[in-house]
Write an enzyme that holds these catalytic residues in place. Structure first.
Site, PDB file in Angstrom:
ATOM      1  N   LYS A 181       0.791  -1.135   0.055  1.00  0.00           N
ATOM      2  CA  LYS A 181      -0.132   0.135   0.007  1.00  0.00           C
ATOM      3  C   LYS A 181       0.932   1.162   0.256  1.00  0.00           C
ATOM      4  O   LYS A 181       1.319   1.506   0.881  1.00  0.00           O
ATOM      5  CB  LYS A 181      -0.927   0.178   1.124  1.00  0.00           C
ATOM      6  CG  LYS A 181      -2.127   0.991   1.000  1.00  0.00           C
ATOM      7  CD  LYS A 181      -2.841   1.707   2.226  1.00  0.00           C
ATOM      8  CE  LYS A 181      -1.779   3.063   2.759  1.00  0.00           C
ATOM      9  NZ  LYS A 181      -1.764   4.063   1.838  1.00  0.00           N
ATOM     10  N   GLY A 233       7.167   4.388   7.756  1.00  0.00           N
ATOM     11  CA  GLY A 233       6.244   5.517   8.115  1.00  0.00           C
ATOM     12  C   GLY A 233       6.486   6.386   9.448  1.00  0.00           C
ATOM     13  O   GLY A 233       7.708   6.112  10.014  1.00  0.00           O
ATOM     14  N   SER A 234       5.391   6.898   9.913  1.00  0.00           N
ATOM     15  CA  SER A 234       5.566   7.668  11.158  1.00  0.00           C
ATOM     16  C   SER A 234       5.326   6.747  12.221  1.00  0.00           C
ATOM     17  O   SER A 234       4.516   5.934  12.211  1.00  0.00           O
ATOM     18  CB  SER A 234       4.757   8.940  11.094  1.00  0.00           C
ATOM     19  OG  SER A 234       3.549   8.623  10.925  1.00  0.00           O
ATOM     20  N   GLU A 255       9.511   0.455  10.552  1.00  0.00           N
ATOM     21  CA  GLU A 255      10.959   1.359  10.273  1.00  0.00           C
ATOM     22  C   GLU A 255      10.284   2.761  10.180  1.00  0.00           C
ATOM     23  O   GLU A 255       9.482   3.256   9.354  1.00  0.00           O
ATOM     24  CB  GLU A 255      11.285   1.028   8.941  1.00  0.00           C
ATOM     25  CG  GLU A 255      11.748  -0.515   8.674  1.00  0.00           C
ATOM     26  CD  GLU A 255      12.853  -0.800   7.756  1.00  0.00           C
ATOM     27  OE1 GLU A 255      12.568  -0.060   6.760  1.00  0.00           O
ATOM     28  OE2 GLU A 255      13.691  -1.780   7.557  1.00  0.00           O
ATOM     29  N   CYS A 290      14.616   9.488   6.290  1.00  0.00           N
ATOM     30  CA  CYS A 290      14.535   8.781   7.502  1.00  0.00           C
ATOM     31  C   CYS A 290      15.631   9.068   8.596  1.00  0.00           C
ATOM     32  O   CYS A 290      15.816   9.692   9.684  1.00  0.00           O
ATOM     33  CB  CYS A 290      13.987   7.618   7.592  1.00  0.00           C
ATOM     34  SG  CYS A 290      14.894   6.483   6.804  1.00  0.00           S
TER      35      CYS A 290
HETATM   36  P1  NAD Z   1       3.030   8.209   7.399  1.00  0.00           P
HETATM   37  O1  NAD Z   1       3.194   7.369   8.573  1.00  0.00           O
HETATM   38  O2  NAD Z   1       2.103   9.466   7.358  1.00  0.00           O
HETATM   39  O3  NAD Z   1       2.335   7.220   6.120  1.00  0.00           O
HETATM   40  C1  NAD Z   1       3.118   6.001   5.727  1.00  0.00           C
HETATM   41  C2  NAD Z   1       1.777   5.298   5.176  1.00  0.00           C
HETATM   42  O4  NAD Z   1       1.093   4.740   6.339  1.00  0.00           O
HETATM   43  C3  NAD Z   1       1.151   5.925   4.222  1.00  0.00           C
HETATM   44  O5  NAD Z   1       1.179   4.700   2.880  1.00  0.00           O
HETATM   45  C4  NAD Z   1      -0.316   6.086   4.779  1.00  0.00           C
HETATM   46  O6  NAD Z   1      -1.146   6.088   3.795  1.00  0.00           O
HETATM   47  C5  NAD Z   1      -0.056   4.727   5.595  1.00  0.00           C
HETATM   48  N1  NAD Z   1      -1.234   4.939   6.747  1.00  0.00           N
HETATM   49  C6  NAD Z   1      -1.828   6.024   7.253  1.00  0.00           C
HETATM   50  N2  NAD Z   1      -2.695   5.802   8.297  1.00  0.00           N
HETATM   51  C7  NAD Z   1      -2.566   4.115   8.408  1.00  0.00           C
HETATM   52  C8  NAD Z   1      -3.337   3.462   9.150  1.00  0.00           C
HETATM   53  N3  NAD Z   1      -4.193   3.957  10.154  1.00  0.00           N
HETATM   54  N4  NAD Z   1      -3.333   1.952   8.807  1.00  0.00           N
HETATM   55  C9  NAD Z   1      -2.485   1.674   7.868  1.00  0.00           C
HETATM   56  N5  NAD Z   1      -1.693   2.671   7.204  1.00  0.00           N
HETATM   57  C10 NAD Z   1      -1.723   3.874   7.282  1.00  0.00           C
HETATM   58  O7  NAD Z   1       4.323   8.392   7.104  1.00  0.00           O
HETATM   59  P2  NAD Z   1       5.098   9.334   5.695  1.00  0.00           P
HETATM   60  O8  NAD Z   1       4.639  10.739   6.336  1.00  0.00           O
HETATM   61  O9  NAD Z   1       4.400   8.852   4.201  1.00  0.00           O
HETATM   62  O10 NAD Z   1       6.447   9.222   5.824  1.00  0.00           O
HETATM   63  C11 NAD Z   1       7.298   9.947   6.495  1.00  0.00           C
HETATM   64  C12 NAD Z   1       7.813   9.247   7.699  1.00  0.00           C
HETATM   65  O11 NAD Z   1       8.227   7.914   7.378  1.00  0.00           O
HETATM   66  C13 NAD Z   1       8.631  10.033   8.542  1.00  0.00           C
HETATM   67  O12 NAD Z   1       8.637   9.849   9.930  1.00  0.00           O
HETATM   68  C14 NAD Z   1      10.174   9.124   8.086  1.00  0.00           C
HETATM   69  O13 NAD Z   1      11.266   9.185   8.920  1.00  0.00           O
HETATM   70  C15 NAD Z   1       9.708   7.775   7.871  1.00  0.00           C
HETATM   71  N6  NAD Z   1      10.600   6.852   7.031  1.00  0.00           N
HETATM   72  C16 NAD Z   1      11.129   6.209   8.091  1.00  0.00           C
HETATM   73  C17 NAD Z   1      12.341   5.120   7.172  1.00  0.00           C
HETATM   74  C18 NAD Z   1      12.958   4.112   7.829  1.00  0.00           C
HETATM   75  O14 NAD Z   1      13.409   3.366   7.029  1.00  0.00           O
HETATM   76  N7  NAD Z   1      13.235   4.007   8.987  1.00  0.00           N
HETATM   77  C19 NAD Z   1      12.407   5.326   5.976  1.00  0.00           C
HETATM   78  C20 NAD Z   1      11.498   6.500   5.208  1.00  0.00           C
HETATM   79  C21 NAD Z   1      10.647   7.092   5.921  1.00  0.00           C
END
Ligand code: NAD
Length: 493
Positions: A181, A233-234, A255, A290
């Protein structure tokens, strides 16, 4: 399968489910962050598509898992080969999606291929990761590495093709099927990648579904047919996934974000360290990584010298070339979407407070930063910005900004550097700049981070694990993490 030949037109992309491109419901517009223009549409999937995609992945699981591991490896190798032909198209789509300059993306084609080939080689070895256990003469004990079943991979907007690949390649190598997704902010390249891959794999083995997390997230991750969820993600999304799966617990891999320190000691090669500070945060995708080194800790005796050198490098003519992200000569892209742009701008507005001193940067807006190029006036452009903070208590030193904004903080002793570095809710990465080998080893030992880089930064590769501690998450996208260990005993007396 469709072909994207005219990238300039608004094209509608569909989900990839059970080997078919499909979507019948609502769509949303995809915006090019360089210009603010709509260039594609992506599906806003709902519950019925979650049902279809989970059934498809479940239906394909047994046959895929039962294949000889070497045969799965052969399939994955074909995906790597496919990239020789399609990487340019995919990287252009991703550049239009999230604003990474094409220059930055050029290396990605090789990285993606390496990951598929690495997983292909590893697939054949996964059986060898089981153990035999000495249990006396009457019993024979051994363990098997088994796939979980259906994996859901949830992707962020900053690195869609990369995170797609590290999840899909290793989950499939281990014998799982997968549903990806992508983020609603950057789904196009992933939808196209899914089309190309599903032409190679048996149907249902890899599926891509696009939509808002709030619409399909809970249904997807909590679905009874889903056995493992891997999120990049976050922390906020990790919390929602944990809650949604609390009633039917399943294996989770997170992650997440970071506020990584880059620590410069007075005994460092100052030129090399200043370069490392600059490259650690002022990346070609405007700091949206990240593990970007957004906290710059510098020993007080060399603080001014390092800051001055970074300033010289960043402010010299053509050091940062903003503009058309598809032009290989440009070196920094915009912020990837309007939501993140507003967030980064609000942090930049904070720098006007007395507690900070701006060293350079501090402006934003396409009309301000690219005044001679009207087509970028509505793009999400932010100037690389370095500020000094007196200590680490301030907001910009503690929160993940996820943009080209670095905060420099002085320290006096090694103990203080370690204390400041570890004083964060995150623990993703850390950089250390020193020529003292013993100090380097002490820091490696004491820093609470999943990755520590000495006299280098951003060393991420297929042959190294990548994980975080604390609120940066846990687990590694690897073949082993996509299997569980089954314990078996046979009585033989
Ligand atoms: P986000 O958490 O807002 O979104 C990530 C994904 O989660 C999206 O596809 C979103 O649609 C989905 N999502 C949102 N709500 C959800 C739910 N309730 N259930 C399931 N999925 C859901 O993150 P973002 O803003 O897209 O990305 C930025 C973040 O990602 C930053 O915090 C960054 O540090 C982190 N990141 C981490 C790494 C790593 O390897 N540690 C790599 C890249 C980015």
């Amino acid at each position: 399968m469709t072909n994207v030949t005219e990238l300039s037109k608004v094209k509608a992309y569909g989900n990839v489910i059970d080997g078919k491109i499909m979507h019948t419901g609502e769509s949303m517009e995809s915006v090019n962050p360089a210009t603010g223009e709509v260039w594609a549409t992506i599906p806003l999937s709902q519950k019925n598509e979650v049902e279809l995609v989970t059934q498809a992945a479940r239906g394909a699981f047994e046959d895929w898992a039962d294949l000889p591991a070497r045969t799965r490896g052969d399939y994955l190798r074909k995906i790597g080969d496919m990239l020789s032909q399609h990487a340019t198209e995919l990287l252009e789509l991703e550049t239009k999606n999230n604003g990474w300059v094409l220059d930055e993306h050029a290396y990605l084609a090789e990285v993606l291929k390496q990951l598929w080939y690495d997983a292909a080689g590893g697939a054949a070895l996964v059986g060898g990761q089981g153990r035999t256990v000495q249990m006396g003469t009457d019993d024979f004990g051994f363990t098997l590495r088994k796939p979980y079943g259906v994996v859901v991979g949830i992707l962020p907007w900053n690195a869609p093709l990369f995170t797609f690949t590290i999840k899909a390649a290793y989950a499939l190598a281990a014998g799982n099927t997968i549903i990806l997704k992508p983020s609603e902010h950057a789904a196009v390249a992933c939808l196209r990648y899914g089309e190309l891959i599903s032409d190679i794999l048996p149907k249902g083995v890899l599926n891509v579904i696009s939509g808002y997390g709030k619409d399909i997230g809970d249904d997807l991750v909590a679905h009874k047919e889903v056995d493992k969820v891997s999120l990049t993600g976050s922390i906020a999304t990790a919390e929602l996934i944990t809650k949604a799966t609390a009633h039917s617990p399943k294996s989770l891999l997170f992650e997440l974000g970071g506020k990584s320190p880059n620590i410069v000691f007075e005994d460092a090669d100052i030129e090399q360290a200043a370069q490392g500070v600059m490259n650690g945060i002022f990346t070609r995708n405007a700091g949206q990584i990240c593990s970007s080194a957004s906290r710059i800790l510098i020993q007080r005796s060399v603080f001014d010298e390092v800051i001055e050198r970074v300033k010289e490098m960043m402010t010299k003519k053509d050091a940062v070339r903003m503009g058309d992200t598809l032009d290989i000569n440009n070196s920094m892209g915009p912020i990837a979407n309007i939501v993140q742009y507003k967030k980064v701008c609000s942090y930049i507005d904070e720098t006007a407070n007395d507690e900070y001193e701006v060293v350079f940067g501090g402006r934003y807006g396409g009309d301000v930063l690219l005044p001679n190029e009207p087509k970028f006036a509505n793009g999400f452009w932010v100037e690389p910005t370095l500020v000094k903070a007196k200590d680490q208590t301030q907001k910009l030193c503690r929160e993940e900004i996820f943009g080209p904004v670095g905060v420099a903080i002085p320290f006096d002793t090694e103990e203080e550097a370690i204390e400041l570095a570890n004083d964060s809710t995150f623990g993703l990465a850390a950089g250390v700049w020193t020529q003292d080998l013993a100090r380097a080893h002490r820091l490696i030992d004491k820093l609470n981070a999943g990755n520590v880089w000495v006299n280098t930064y951003f060393r991420v590769a297929a042959d190294l694990p990548f994980t975080g501690v604390k609120e940066s998450g846990y687990g590694t996208d690897s073949i082993l993490d996509y299997t569980y260990e089954k314990a078996c005993v046979m009585t033989i007396k």
